[in-house]
Each structure stands twice: as structure tokens, then as C-alpha cells.
Design an enzyme around this catalytic site. Structure first.
Site, PDB file in Angstrom:
ATOM      1  CB  SER A  90      54.360  65.931 -14.487  1.00 43.97           C
ATOM      2  OG  SER A  90      55.164  66.723 -15.517  1.00 43.97           O
ATOM      3  CG  ASP A 100      55.832  70.198 -17.418  1.00 48.70           C
ATOM      4  OD1 ASP A 100      56.607  71.063 -17.056  1.00 48.70           O
ATOM      5  OD2 ASP A 100      56.228  69.099 -17.364  1.00 48.70           O
ATOM      6  CG  ASP A 113      56.400  69.227 -13.010  1.00 50.22           C
ATOM      7  OD1 ASP A 113      56.275  69.274 -14.324  1.00 50.22           O
ATOM      8  OD2 ASP A 113      56.863  68.041 -12.527  1.00 50.22           O
ATOM      9  CG  ASP A 157      59.464  68.047 -15.137  1.00 48.49           C
ATOM     10  OD1 ASP A 157      58.842  68.402 -15.859  1.00 48.49           O
ATOM     11  OD2 ASP A 157      59.523  66.819 -14.663  1.00 48.49           O
TER      12      ASP A 157
END
Length: 569
Positions: A145, A301, A303, A305
Site C-alpha cells: 500500500s 495511494d 495501490d 484503495d
């Protein structure tokens, strides 16, 4: 430890980490070896996350193989049809993520479990969507992440498309421990594909997610989208291609992407900490917005999400919205669009309680959970009914889910929803700031803050000490209610006691007589106390935003200072 190190060397399939470990042995770096072998990365509800390197306390190919093997065996023991339903796997743009994803796929295939593996990097929400779309028993995303470049992770979704919750975390962890002591099966990706265990997910799969979002009625507000402009950054992550396409699909033609941060690059060359909440992380997208006089500066961000946004102010500057402000704006917008339907919205115990006030005002259902999106979505599935369908949930750490396409936080659908909300406001001659002020005038000005306090590692558990010395007042405000999530009880000042329908957790929540709130949560991993504060100020007709912000800031400073001074030393 020598035997453990030797065993690891013999099992490790990666020449890079074998060389790293051999170098530590040759130089007799006992501290480094101890750090890598004193423990194993703990598998929990968030899966695994850690620094990439050699040894069981690092992220590496062997840890991934053992983890995937443990997960596969747990799935086979839990679902009679796990092998045929399979597992969907995606990965982010970090240097090792593609290899880790393939290692996980090979381990699962060796157990006879069908694997659906993305052909290229994939946003985390796409994989969460894929679990339910493909009907798999689980999903895996190899991602760290928004953590720094040295990290990677292994995130697991259950067959309902949400992140795992107990008891699955401990069940998987137990199987991983067994897998770490057994010989590893061997199956190449080529053999897995030839034997029918591996299916590649290409452009068609990405487009199914895209078209599903585009057909979501909640994202069908096409009020003059071409009238607004926005800058966007993927922050060297995997969101740009899908984000830009979704915005274009919905009519947003004035999108200015930060080219230097558009392509996936796990070294994150232009940002030291790729978290939109970190100081400086949004600098480049704000500069892009300023150069094009855009209304919004938006970010996912790495990734994709999470979603963050800075909004142009009346004097041409750009100011970041907090996660709570974005959540309140989206919640207010969605709830008022969905009238007269009865809908369900939720947030966490440390997020602003303003969403509850908004939901009550329109007759919507509201629920609250422990921190973590795994709770927000799993609880939503349990609480929704035919008459009260889930609509929206958020947590203050920039996580939002809009509708039921993805049962996890989804920064892509949040981006589209926020852009649509802004376009509608613009068509009405209003700004995002006007809307936020209107919400505050209707429901009160809510200000939230967080402080962490370092504790003596040798001191007794602070949560127990606080329970033994419950205060009647905090910062000269009377405590009207105490919620103790460890005992699952809510006790009022008049002696009335109610049960709390939340999992047991070492958390205390103090509600004060002026609607202020203090949440105290000892950290489970380090000697630290986390305190979350909320103050509420009523806005009178003569109040300006400047006045109410100053008054709330003064009240917050007073609450924090006096509460922290009152804590046991």
C-alpha cells in the site's frame, strides 16, 4: 539459531536473499541475524507486511511460498469446493510484487487450487471486486500500500470480498506455521497453466470492473462533468490508467495527470513516503492543479484503495481536506441523493460522529465499528436488510467505499463520486467549501484530532489502570457516558448500563456533557497510548467559519492539554 539459518538457506529459492544471508553469516553479523530470525512476520487480519529481505522476519519468496501454502490448506479445510472455486491474485508495482504473486500462484496450484492471476499490476479494489465477480474462495493482493519502498505485503480477502476477520486470521496463521516445517511442493507456472490450474486475467477483467462501476446507479450523477477540472496523481502506484479512464467515462475531460508520478515505480523516486497524509506527499499534484487552475488536486495511494483531495479555496490556494471531511461530504451527498430510500451508512469509533448526525436527520440507518475497513464491510453485510441497503462507509485514514461493487475501501470509485459531487455543486453555483460550511451550520462544527503518548515499557497496562480510576470529569467537562469495549458495556452517569454490540477491544470512549468525545486506545504492538479527540461547536447565524474554527481549535487545545495532564503517570 545456526541450524535455523542453515535450514532457511537450504529452502530459500531466491539467490538474492540467499546471498544476503550468506554475507551476514560470513561477516558474523549476529545482530542482523537475530533481527531476521528471532521471530516470524505475524499473519493477522491485515495479512502480512514487512521489510523485504532474508529470513522469516522479512518479506521474501520463501515467506510468500509458506504463507500461500498455509492459506491454501486452510481454504481446502474450510470449503469443500475451494479447489474449483479458486483464488484471485493481483499485485502492485513494487520490485518484488510480480514474483511474489507468481510464487503464491504456484503454491496454490500445487495443491490443486485454481488460480486467477492478473497479467499486470492491479489496483487493490479490482482484486477485491474479482473475488465476488469470479466467485472465488479468497483473494490475494501483493502490496505494501502506502508504506515506504523497503516494504511489501500479502493481503487476503475472504470469499465475501471483504478483508479477513477472526477466526480466519488465526486459522490461516496456524497452517502457515505447519507449512514452514514441511517440504515445499514444486510446480512451475507453465505446468500450472497446462494442467488448467492457472487462468490469466487480462484486459477483459479490468474492463468488467470498469463497466460495473460505470453502471452503478450511485455513480450516475452526470451533472455537467466537463465544467470542472482536476489534477490527479497515482503517486507512482497502479491507479492512473483506471482512474483516468473512469473519469473520462463519466465525462470529466479536464483531467491533468502528474506525469512524473503516473507510472508504477516501487522505488517512489519523487516522494519519500507515498502516503497522501504525509507532509509533502501531495506537493506535485497541488502544483499541477495550480498550474492549470484546477478545482481539485486528487490522489490515490500506490495501490489505489485510498483517496485524498486538496480543494481550491476562494483566494486561489489549495487546502487538504481531512479524511473525516471527505467522508462527511460524500456521506451527506449520497444520503441526500438516495432519498426517500432507507439506506445504511457506517464509520469507525475513531472517525467523526458527524456522519451519524447526518444519517439520523434523513432517517438512514447508521452503524459503528472498530477501526479497520475489515470491520466496516463485514459488519455492513450483516446489518443490511432488504429495507435498508448498504450505501457508504468510511474511516478517517482516507478510506471510503461507495455502494456494493467493492466490499473494501476503493479510492477509484471515491474519486469518481467526489468529482461528481463537485460538478453538481458547481452547477448550483457552490464550492466544496460552501457545502462543508452548510453541513456545519446544519449539524454543528465537528473537529477531530489524534495524539499518541509514549509509555514506559515496564509500566503496568494503562487500560486497566484507567478502568480502575474512571474520571467523573475531563477538562472540566462532566463525563456523561463511558463505553468500555473490553467489557462490551456502556455506562451512563446515572448508573444505567447497556450492552455494546462490538467485538471486545481494549478501548475506552468517554462522552462529555458538551458532546465532546475522548477515545483512548493502548497500542497492542508498542508502549504507546493513542488518544482520539472530538469537539463539537454549534454555529450561530452570526458565526463565520473563521470564528467557529478558532473557537473549536481553542476548545480542542484545552481538551487535549487537560486530558493528557490527567492521565496516570
Amino acid at each position: 539459531m545456526n541450524t535455523e539459518v542453515s535450514t532457511w538457506l537450504a529452502r530459500d529459492p531466491d539467490p538474492v536473499t540467499r546471498e544476503e544471508l550468506q554475507r551476514l553469516i560470513d561477516t558474523n553479523d549476529r545482530d542482523a541475524l537475530e533481527d531476521r530470525f528471532s521471530s516470524r512476520l505475524a499473519f493477522g487480519t491485515a495479512g502480512l507486511r514487512g521489510i523485504v529481505g532474508a529470513g522469516p522476519n522479512r518479506m521474501n519468496r520463501l515467506v510468500i511460498q509458506e504463507t500461500a501454502l498455509g492459506l491454501g490448506k486452510y481454504l481446502l479445510a474450510t470449503f469443500s469446493d475451494a479447489a474449483s472455486r479458486g483464488v484471485v491474485i493481483g499485485y502492485d508495482g513494487r520490485p518484488d510484487s510480480s514474483q511474489f504473486a507468481r510464487d503464491a500462484a504456484a503454491m496454490l496450484a500445487s495443491l490443486g487450487i485454481k488460480v486467477y492471476l492478473t497479467e499486470k499490476v492491479a489496483p487493490t479494489p479490482l482484486v477485491a471486486f474479482g473475488v465476488r465477480h469470479l466467485g472465488t474462495a479468497a483473494g490475494i493482493v501483493v502490496t505494501a500500500s502506502h508504506n515506504p519502498p523497503a516494504y511489501n505485503g500479502f493481503k487476503v480477502y475472504w470469499d465475501n470480498g471483504a478483508q479477513i476477520i477472526p477466526p480466519h486470521d488465526s486459522g490461516i496463521s496456524a497452517q502457515i506455521d505447519i507449512a514452514a516445517t514441511e517440504p515445499l511442493p514444486v510446480m512451475s507456472m507453465e505446468d500450472a497453466e497446462q494442467q488448467g490450474y492457472l487462468t490469466w486475467l487480462g484486459t477483459d477483467f479490468y474492463n468488467i470492473y470498469r463497466h460495473t462501476l460505470n453502471s452503478n446507479p450511485i455513480l450516475s450523477n452526470h451533472t455537467k462533468p466537463s465544467s470542472i477540472s482536476l489534477a490527479y496523481t497515482a503517486m507512482h502506484g497502479v491507479g492512473a490508467e483506471m482512474a483516468e479512464q473512469l473519469l473520462l467515462d463519466h465525462g470529466f475531460t479536464k483531467v491533468f495527470s502528474v506525469k512524473a508520478q503516473r507510472e508504477p515505480d516501487g522505488t517512489f523516486p519523487t516522494v519519500s513516503f507515498p502516503n497522501p497524509e504525509e507532509p509533502g506527499a501531495m506537493d506535485m499534484v497541488i502544483a499541477e492543479a495550480k498550474a492549470n487552475n484546477a478545482m481539485l488536486a486528487c490522489a490515490n495511494d500506490p495501490d489505489a484503495d485510498r483517496f485524498a483531495v486538496a480543494v481550491r479555496t476562494h483566494d486561489g490556494r489549495y487546502k487538504m481536506l481531512t479524511g473525516d471531511q471527505v467522508g462527511v461530504l460524500l456521506g451527506y451527498y449520497l444520503l441526500n441523493r438516495e432519498r426517500p430510500k432507507k439506506m445504511l451508512v457506517g464509520t469507525t469509533i475513531v472517525s467523526s460522529s458527524l456522519l451519524k448526525r447526518i444519517a439520523e436527520a434523513v432517517g438512514a440507518g447508521f452503524y459503528q465499528t472498530l477501526t479497520g475497513f475489515k470491520w466496516l464491510t463485514n459488519v455492513a453485510m450483516q446489518k443490511q436488510t432488504n429495507d435498508s441497503q448498504f450505501l457508504f462507509a468510511y474511516e478517517e485514514a482516507l478510506g471510503y467505499t461507495v455502494g456494493q461493487t467493492v466490499w473494501d475501501k476503493d479510492g477509484l470509485s471515491a474519486l469518481v463520486a467526489f468529482a461528481q459531487m463537485t460538478a453538481e455543486l458547481t452547477a448550483q453555483g457552490k464550492t466544496v467549501w460552501d457545502q462543508l460550511e452548510g453541513i456545519y451550520r446544519e449539524h454543528g462544527f465537528y473537529l477531530n484530532a489524534q495524539r499518541s503518548i509514549a509509555l514506559d515499557p515496564n509500566s503496568p497496562p494503562l487500560g486497566d489502570r484507567l478502568r480502575a480510576e474512571q474520571p467523573n470529569t475531563i477538562a472540566n467537562r462532566s463525563v456523561v457516558c463511558v463505553e468500555d469495549l473490553k467489557t462490551s458495556q456502556r455506562q451512563y452517569a446515572d448508573g444505567k448500563v447497556e450492552a455494546i454490540d462490538l467485538p471486545s477491544s481494549d478501548v475506552l470512549i468517554y462522552w462529555l456533557d458538551d458532546d465532546s468525545r475522548v477515545v483512548v486506545r493502548p497500542s497492542g504492538t508498542e508502549p504507546k497510548l493513542k488518544c482520539y479527540y472530538e469537539v463539537v461547536e454549534r454555529m450561530e447565524r452570526e458565526d463565520t467559519m473563521e470564528h467557529i474554527q478558532q473557537r473549536a481549535a481553542e476548545a480542542m487545545d484545552d481538551l487535549i492539554t487537560k486530558h493528557q495532564a490527567s492521565l496516570p503517570k
